[in-house]
Design a protein around this motif. Structure first.
Motif, PDB file in Angstrom:
ATOM      1  N   GLY A 139      -1.781   0.849  -7.907  1.00 26.63           N
ATOM      2  CA  GLY A 139      -1.561   0.933  -6.463  1.00 26.63           C
ATOM      3  C   GLY A 139      -0.465   0.028  -5.944  1.00 26.63           C
ATOM      4  O   GLY A 139       0.119   0.299  -4.886  1.00 26.63           O
TER       5      GLY A 139
ATOM      6  N   SER B  80       0.859  -1.199   0.000  1.00 27.89           N
ATOM      7  CA  SER B  80       0.000   0.000   0.000  1.00 27.89           C
ATOM      8  C   SER B  80       0.887   1.239   0.000  1.00 27.89           C
ATOM      9  O   SER B  80       2.048   1.188   0.406  1.00 27.89           O
ATOM     10  CB  SER B  80      -0.914   0.011   1.228  1.00 27.89           C
TER      11      SER B  80
ATOM     12  N   ASP C  57      -6.659  10.279  -5.439  1.00 23.65           N
ATOM     13  CA  ASP C  57      -7.134   8.898  -5.619  1.00 23.65           C
ATOM     14  C   ASP C  57      -6.676   8.304  -6.947  1.00 23.65           C
ATOM     15  O   ASP C  57      -7.278   7.353  -7.454  1.00 23.65           O
ATOM     16  CB  ASP C  57      -8.674   8.862  -5.559  1.00 23.65           C
TER      17      ASP C  57
ATOM     18  N   LEU D 114      -4.055   6.538  -7.856  1.00 26.64           N
ATOM     19  CA  LEU D 114      -3.522   5.174  -7.885  1.00 26.64           C
ATOM     20  C   LEU D 114      -4.632   4.150  -8.104  1.00 26.64           C
ATOM     21  O   LEU D 114      -4.472   3.182  -8.851  1.00 26.64           O
ATOM     22  CB  LEU D 114      -2.767   4.881  -6.591  1.00 26.64           C
ATOM     23  N   LYS D 115      -5.752   4.380  -7.446  1.00 27.28           N
ATOM     24  CA  LYS D 115      -6.885   3.467  -7.600  1.00 27.28           C
ATOM     25  C   LYS D 115      -7.468   3.574  -9.009  1.00 27.28           C
ATOM     26  O   LYS D 115      -7.787   2.578  -9.651  1.00 27.28           O
ATOM     27  CB  LYS D 115      -7.947   3.807  -6.549  1.00 27.28           C
TER      28      LYS D 115
END
Length: 933
Positions: free
Chosen positions: A314, A300, A306, A308-309
């Motif tokens: 990720g 992680s 946001d 990476l998502k």
């Protein structure tokens, strides 16, 4: 003071105030005289290949397609199996030249490059290319010469296509990238047959630079979410794959080639760039090959966004950098000295090398930045009196030596992590110290400019009170004895000049520091007027004085807030809609008052509409064209009626010509955008007619009669024919509504004048701009004239921000200028876009000229009130300028001040332009008999 002399003086004063912001906030950060710093260990790569995909957004490259497949499969594979990746954070302005300078030279461009369209070299600077043994570059003629001209010696070679190839209207902009890839292949084929060239490309410290402009061009022409933009990314991905394969074959897979892919800037959804939106400042960075870290899998990782998502990345470590950090990264990979002016910090996470190499590289980076700090400090010390010089306390000479010795000792003791940590501390302190000395004179200059501002505004207020009111008529000639005063201020000026001379300050400092002296001399000379005014204010009821101040401050704040929130203009226009009720004008002019209210509410809708980001809607431009034709046809019928069915043939011919221009403009807009949509380019005949209509719009109004109604209509028709050509959507309706409101405003001011009983009710139909009013008919100012001046400035602000936030470079839709040209030319494009902004200004200014005539005021009196209000706004924005926070906030605060200063200067020039357009007439066919109406 003579009005002409006053305007010239005012222009000079405001030009000084405007120039001051560049000396205070925009001076060049570069210093010269440093020694090149080179890492003592051998580099991992012999050569570097730099791919810069101009205008490529990070999200568009990294995100997956709708079918969950990579948009750039080869680069996606690099991220997951061969190299390191992240986001490169750019700074404002997000333009091509500043972006490339940050990438290749490691520092952030100063604003002096704007004057040369971000193309030439206003200052000399070092770069990775300059430090290389050889650099070969292929791509745009706008970018490559920057680094060839700045290079010492003859080792940077450029291969460019012609500027005409950069055509937003071209059928296929990917050909720009194809050109680059093909020429690189041909170059290496030639190298196999040319022994000299073969020897050169096999040297160490070689750079190959591929500038890929197709993505940027397609983004401007079709938007970043278009199929063309995304297809171009696929083409670039395929081209890079082919280049990498070819180079590996050429060099026999020696494993000594490093590759870097990045972008100079991103792009907004509507196809522009220049400001600080995330879509403009977030660019991709992918590095692989010799000396670059392999992908690092992580369970992680935390980032505030946001992405990476969204990008499904990720599990692969993301390594973000500042754009200037890429220069030291490239220098470290091929073992060349870090660029002398670089402020980039080497991103160690990208390096696949020993801890010793990383520590030595970081030490070199720290010494290179410290060298700049020392040169900057020496320069400032030499130009400051010893007792006034204040050192940067956090990095004294002893502190520098101590940190360097300790870091060097750690490296010898193989305590590499401690050495790296210490070097990072030194870099941070040196950068802070660089900023300290770079802004050393800021407070001193700011105080001087504020003194000049306050003095000038005070002088203008005194001039208004003394010459345009009845408040001080009895003391006009009762001035303070001027001879001792003159000697006192002259002595002050001499002292300031000597002080600046001793410190060998730049000549501009003399302007900022000496300007307050004559200005305050002029203010103090009117001491009796000030004394009389203060007595009058103290005699005035306190409650009313506070009320006037509150209302005045509120009005100024509304104008200031309109720079930040366009909806403020909507609130103001809704308030304006109720003016007839408050001023009790509803009773005596019901139709006019109702028209005013409806048009104010209609105009109030425009600031609520999206600034930018809209798709072109040519049907709205067509609707605006038909609406103007309908208005002009009705006006023609009305003119014939009031002229007893007779209108001079030449007047009729002029109006018919202007109506034809509007109709032709409407057709050209539709035809051009249809042609570009079908990728057939800009039709030459459309281009010729567009430039012809633009040229004619400047002089055709001067052929029409100078009667109020006819001249204002002629100005509207001429300007609208050009405005339609520069429109792509709802903004084409804006001048139509604005001019309607301006026409009603003239009638409303005529009605408001009756409330004071200053003059008999004039008939607007018989008023003529060219008839000079007897000076004895001019009346003195009263409080309602402040309201008139405020209305004018508010309407100018509405013209400024009504359809877009022009404080931001990225609010311009490049499609606006496609009727005139599609080949990239920053000065012509900028000129056309500025004229588009100016057109609503001209409409408001001509209406204001009419208001001055109908209210029997000299143009000088209202102009002076306008000047005071705008100067108070400018001073307000001067205090709002800041150099902390995000780069977007810093850039916005400075651009607001520049805008309001340009606006103040522009009002002076606009006043003359409005007088020219309304009062002058060119007689081509001899003088015609004048018919009264």
């Amino acid at each position: 003071m003579n009005m002409l002399i006053f305007i010239i003086t005012g222009l000079l004063v405001h030009c000084v105030f405007l120039a001051s912001i560049f000396d205070i906030y925009f001076t060049s950060p570069l210093v010269h005289g440093m020694t090149p710093q080179l890492t003592p260990l051998p580099p991992p790569a012999k050569r570097l290949v730099l791919f810069v995909a101009d205008g490529l957004r990070a999200d568009t490259l990294y995100e997956l397609d709708d079918n969950a497949t990579p948009r750039a499969p080869y680069l996606r594979n690099i991220i997951e199996s061969e190299g390191s990746w992240g986001v490169s954070h750019t700074r404002v302005p997000t333009e091509s030249r500043p972006g490339h300078v940050a990438l290749i030279a490691g520092f952030y461009e100063d604003v002096s490059a704007v004057a040369k369209g971000w193309k030439e070299n206003p200052v000399e600077f070092d770069s990775v290319f300059n430090e290389s043994k050889y650099t070969w570059s292929w791509g745009s003629p706008d970018i490559l010469p920057i680094f060839a001209k700045g290079a010492s010696g003859d080792h940077v070679y450029t291969f460019c296509y012609s500027a005409e190839e950069e055509d937003f209207g071209a059928e296929d902009a990917t050909k720009l990238d194809t050109w680059v890839f093909e020429h690189v292949k041909n170059f290496f084929h030639a190298a196999k047959r040319n022994r000299t060239l073969f020897s050169q490309v096999n040297e160490e410290k070689v750079v190959l630079f591929l500038h890929l402009l197709g993505i940027d061009t397609n983004g401007h022409a079709h938007r970043p979410n278009s199929r063309e933009y995304k297809d171009n990314i696929r083409k670039v991905d395929e081209g890079i794959k082919e280049m990498v394969s070819m180079l590996k074959d050429f060099y026999g897979n020696d494993g000594k080639t490093a590759f870097v892919l990045t972008s100079d800037h991103g792009m907004t959804d509507w196809g522009s760039h220049g400001a600080g939106h995330l879509s403009e400042t977030l660019t991709p960075l992918i590095a692989w090959g010799a000396g670059v870290n392999y992908p690092q899998k992580v369970a992680s990782q935390f980032y505030e966004d946001d992405f990476l998502k969204e990008w499904k990345l990720g599990n692969w470590k993301r390594l973000d950098v500042n754009q200037a950090d890429i220069a030291p990264l490239m220098a470290s990979l091929i073992g060349v000295p870090f660029p002398l002016n670089s402020v980039g910090i080497l991103p160690l996470d990208y390096l696949n090398n020993s801890a010793h190499f990383k520590a030595e590289s970081m030490f070199t980076n720290a010494v290179q930045i410290l060298e700049q700090f020392k040169v900057k400090m020496t320069q400032k010390k030499e130009t400051t009196l010893p007792f006034l010089f204040t050192h940067f306390k956090l990095l004294s000479d002893t502190e520098q030596i101590s940190i360097l010795r300790k870091a060097s000792s750690y490296i010898h003791q193989e305590k590499y992590n401690e050495a790296i940590s210490l070097c990072k501390t030194l870099i941070s302190l040196a950068l802070e110290g660089l900023s300290y000395y770079h802004t050393y004179d800021r407070l001193f200059l700011s105080i001087s400019v504020v003194m000049g501002f306050v003095g000038w505004t005070s002088y203008v207020i005194l001039l208004i009170i003394k010459t345009h009111t009845n408040l001080t008529r009895n003391i006009q000639d009762n001035k303070v004895s001027s001879v001792p005063l003159l000697y006192g201020f002259a002595a002050t000026g001499v002292f300031i000049a000597l002080f600046l001379l001793i410190q060998t300050c730049p000549w501009t400092y003399y302007m900022y520091c000496l300007l307050p002296v004559p200005v305050w001399y002029a203010v103090v000379k009117e001491f009796r007027v000030i004394q009389d005014l203060m007595a009058l204010l103290f005699a005035f009821p306190l409650g009313q004085s506070i009320g006037f101040l509150v209302v005045g401050a509120l009005g100024i704040e509304i104008l200031v807030f309109s720079f930040f929130f366009r909806s403020t203009l909507t609130v103001g226009l809704i308030a304006f809609a109720g003016w007839p009720l408050i001023a009790r004008l509803w009773v005596q002019a019901k139709v006019t008052a109702l028209s005013w209210t409806l048009l104010c509410l209609l105009l109030a809708l425009f600031p609520l509409m999206p600034v930018v980001g809209r798709e072109p809607n040519i049907s709205l431009v067509t609707a605006a064209g038909f609406l103007i034709l309908l208005i002009s046809s009705s006006s023609l019928a009305f003119l014939c009626k009031i002229k007893n069915k007779y209108l001079p043939k030449k007047d009729l011919a002029i109006q018919l010509f202007q109506m034809l221009s509007v109709a032709l403009s409407t057709y050209i807009v539709n035809s051009t955008h249809s042609s570009l949509h079908h990728k057939q380019g800009l039709p030459v005949i459309n281009q010729i007619f567009s430039w012809t209509i633009l040229a004619s719009s400047f002089f055709v109004p001067l052929l029409s009669p100078t009667f109020f109604f006819q001249r204002l209509l002629s100005i509207l028709l001429s300007l609208m024919s050009t405005y339609l050509l520069l429109s792509t959507g709802y903004e084409a309706l804006f001048p139509v509504v604005l001019s309607g409101l301006m026409f009603v405003w003239i009638y409303m001011e005529k009605e408001a004048l009756q409330c004071y009983g200053d003059s008999p009710k004039p008939k607007l139909a018989i008023l003529n701009f060219s008839y000079s009013i007897d000076i004895t008919q001019f009346r003195q100012l009263h409080l309602d004239d402040i309201r008139r001046s405020f209305f004018f400035i508010f309407f100018i602000m509405t013209a400024f921000f009504g359809t877009g936030n022009i404080a931001s470079v990225n609010s311009f839709d490049p499609a606006s200028i496609y009727c005139f040209l599609t080949v990239f030319n920053p000065f012509v494009m900028g000129g056309l876009l500025i004229w588009k902004i100016v057109i609503p200004f001209v409409l408001v200014s001509c209406a204001f000229e009419a208001v001055q005539v109908t209210t029997q005021l000299s143009s000088k009196s209202l102009f002076l009130i306008v000047l005071v209000i705008s100067d108070i706004m400018a001073l307000h924005f001067f205090f709002l300028v800041k150099d902390y926070g995000s780069w977007l906030d810093i850039g916005t605060s400075i651009s607001h001040y520049v805008l309001v200063m340009v606006f103040t200067i522009f009002i002076m020039l606009l006043s003359g332009l409005a007088q020219l357009l309304t009062t002058k007439r060119i007689e081509l066919w001899g003088r015609t008999k004048c018919h009264s109406m």
